[in-house]
Design an enzyme around this catalytic site. Structure first.
Site, PDB file in Angstrom:
ATOM      1  CB  SER A 101     -16.503   8.231 -53.866  1.00 13.35           C
ATOM      2  OG  SER A 101     -15.314   7.553 -54.141  1.00 13.35           O
ATOM      3  CE  LYS A 160     -17.343   4.050 -55.421  1.00 14.39           C
ATOM      4  NZ  LYS A 160     -15.885   4.056 -55.463  1.00 14.39           N
ATOM      5  CG  ASP A 215     -14.964   7.558 -37.895  1.00 14.14           C
ATOM      6  OD1 ASP A 215     -16.112   8.037 -37.805  1.00 14.14           O
ATOM      7  OD2 ASP A 215     -14.732   6.453 -38.422  1.00 14.14           O
TER       8      ASP A 215
END
Length: 524
Positions: free
Chosen positions: A298, A323, A309
């Site tokens: 999460s 998740k 990224d």
């Protein structure tokens, strides 16, 4: 072994009412009262009223409603859940970052409340209570010789700030019964376990969950590390089940440049909400490494994904939980709540890292078993990636969506691949229980020892490893630990250090030959 909880009394931490928080918590808007005129939606209210008024026997319709709500949510995703009043209270306390009480770690040992350790600078430590003490009475309420449920026990020890409680204590070391007047106060529940230097220029911060106080705790540790000369940083998110999304975002902002995308969410109507970094980053240069494993979920994945990224951090470890769903909570008047999935979140490149839950909730949460069996925890090549979910970072690095964050540097599980149950054992709390009992028998053996002398003493003996083998047999746990002797000894020694000296000494031993840390130090 998978059902290890039924074999061990639960380790109750009054300061740590935690667990795996596999949800991103947001405020739920005010829900309208009343029921829709839609006949299908009105059925539940009608049948409950019918049972209340006409059923031949007395029935607790509240429990029927709870069951009905649970069954409804079971038809949805694994993270849309009903949370009962007592559980909701514990979760709220954990995520708030503190509670009002007497400040001890304890558990029921042979029908007596045994103090594992007073919380440093907490009310009990200030009053003079020591590790190993037994609490016999709270005011005039007897706490020994009977099995008290956790809720009853907590209610006796908690109270208002400044309220007083008389504790009658039996101190085994002196064989005396003592009385202490303890002033209840706020007791912190830390979400950032530790901040320390790994070498002259590399700092390390361990985050166990994302709670209300996490960003402030993180900033405090980061500032101290920078003062000590930290030019690069390791953020340890292993076994961090998540928490508040916005706290992961705030920490990501520390490392990213102004207007870098951190995360975006999309709901079923197609609405997209993007969150960007600001110009307030406090660590925008210098190498950053993020440690993850199969239990990092999460909000942990939001932080790791944002830094990966944006080519801002090197992700080290094993594929994360997977998740990528966002929940909101609707609270009920009785203190219970429903946590409902209302959107998916995506990393800056557009990845959804939510793993499939098509095979049902049980299979979803047993994913660790599958990863163990297919060899993914030992070989990066065994990680199944979907080539159709291939994305590129700003600098052209390939990353994948669909089922967790795949690390840039893979580090295998330390446990021998024939001993899956060892992983469950080390997460069960059994080790802490065992160490307390060993100390309880001969605590005086360690009295007055400096930490260095303690290390020399405990690392030169196999006594506690052998005793732990006997302990497992006694508790009817068929787990072979001999093939993982080095790892088990590290955990045993570290737990002794924690109970005798504190968190800093615990991590000094846990990180000492940590394979992920060693991998980073070699590659930095």
């Amino acid at each position: 072994m998978k059902d290890h909880k039924k074999y061990f009394p639960i380790l109750i931490f009054s300061a740590l009412a935690l667990g795996l928080v596999l949800g991103t918590l947001l405020n739920f808007p005010n829900a309208e009262n009343g029921f829709s005129k839609n006949n299908h939606k009105n059925k539940l209210k009608k049948i409950i009223d019918f049972i209340d008024n006409e059923y031949v026997d007395s029935v607790n319709t509240d429990s029927i409603v709870d069951l009905a709500v649970t069954n409804i949510l079971d038809k949805l995703d694994p993270h849309s859940v009903y949370i009962e009043k007592n559980e909701m209270s514990e979760i709220t306390q954990s995520m708030k970052g503190d509670f009002v009480g007497i400040g001890i770690n304890f558990y029921m040992f042979k029908d007596t409340v045994a103090v594992i350790k007073p919380i440093p600078n907490g009310p009990s430590e200030k009053a003079g209570i020591l590790a190993g003490d037994r609490i016999l009475f709270a005011d005039k309420t007897q706490l020994f010789g009977k099995k008290m449920v956790s809720d009853s026990l907590f209610s006796k020890l908690k109270g208002e700030v400044g309220s007083k409680i008389n504790l009658t204590i039996y101190r085994k070391s002196t064989k005396k019964t003592l009385r202490f007047l303890v002033n209840r106060d706020h007791v912190a529940i830390k979400s950032v376990d530790i901040g320390l230097m790994l070498d002259k220029t590399m700092g390390y911060i361990k985050i166990n969950r994302f709670a209300e106080t996490t960003y402030d705790e993180f900033e405090k540790e980061l500032l101290q590390l920078k003062k000590q000369g930290a030019k690069s940083l390791v953020i340890d998110l292993r076994d961090n089940g998540g928490g508040y999304l916005e706290k992961a975002v705030e920490i990501a902002d520390d490392f990213l440049k102004d207007k870098d995308l951190i995360v975006f969410t999309k709901n079923k109507k197609g609405r997209i909400d993007k969150t960007f970094a600001t110009e307030n980053g406090s660590f925008e240069t210098g190498n950053v490494f993020v440690l993850i494993n199969e239990n990092a979920a999460s909000a942990s994945e939001i932080l790791a994904g944002a830094l990966q990224d944006n080519d801002r951090a090197t992700i080290v470890g094993r594929r994360s939980f997977g998740k990528g769903l966002v929940q909101r909570e609707m609270n009920f008047e009785d203190g219970s709540a429903v946590r409902l999935t209302i959107a998916r979140y995506y990393t800056p490149t557009g990845r959804s890292i939510q793993k499939s839950y098509k095979k049902g909730h049980e299979a979803y949460y047993k994913d660790f078993d599958n990863r163990f069996k297919n060899g993914e925890l030992y070989k990066k090549d065994s990680i199944k990636v979907n080539d159709s979910l291939k994305f590129k970072t700003k600098k052209g690095k390939i990353v994948y969506g669909g089922g967790g964050i795949v690390p840039d540097i893979f580090v295998p599980l330390e446990i021998e691949n024939s001993d899956e149950n060892i992983a469950y054992l080390l997460q069960s709390g059994a080790l802490g229980f065992f160490v307390f009992e060993q100390l309880d028998q001969k605590r005086g053996v360690f009295n007055g020892l400096t930490f260095d002398k303690f290390l020399t003493k405990i690392e030169s003996t196999e006594l506690y490893f052998k005793n732990f083998e006997k302990y497992l047999i006694k508790n009817k746990l068929e787990v072979t630990i001999s093939r993982n002797k080095r790892l088990i000894n590290k955990y045993i020694n570290a737990e002794f250090a924690r109970q005798l000296y504190g968190e800093k000494q615990y991590y000094a031993l846990m990180l000492k030959n940590d394979t992920m840390i060693n991998t980073i130090l070699k590659n930095n």
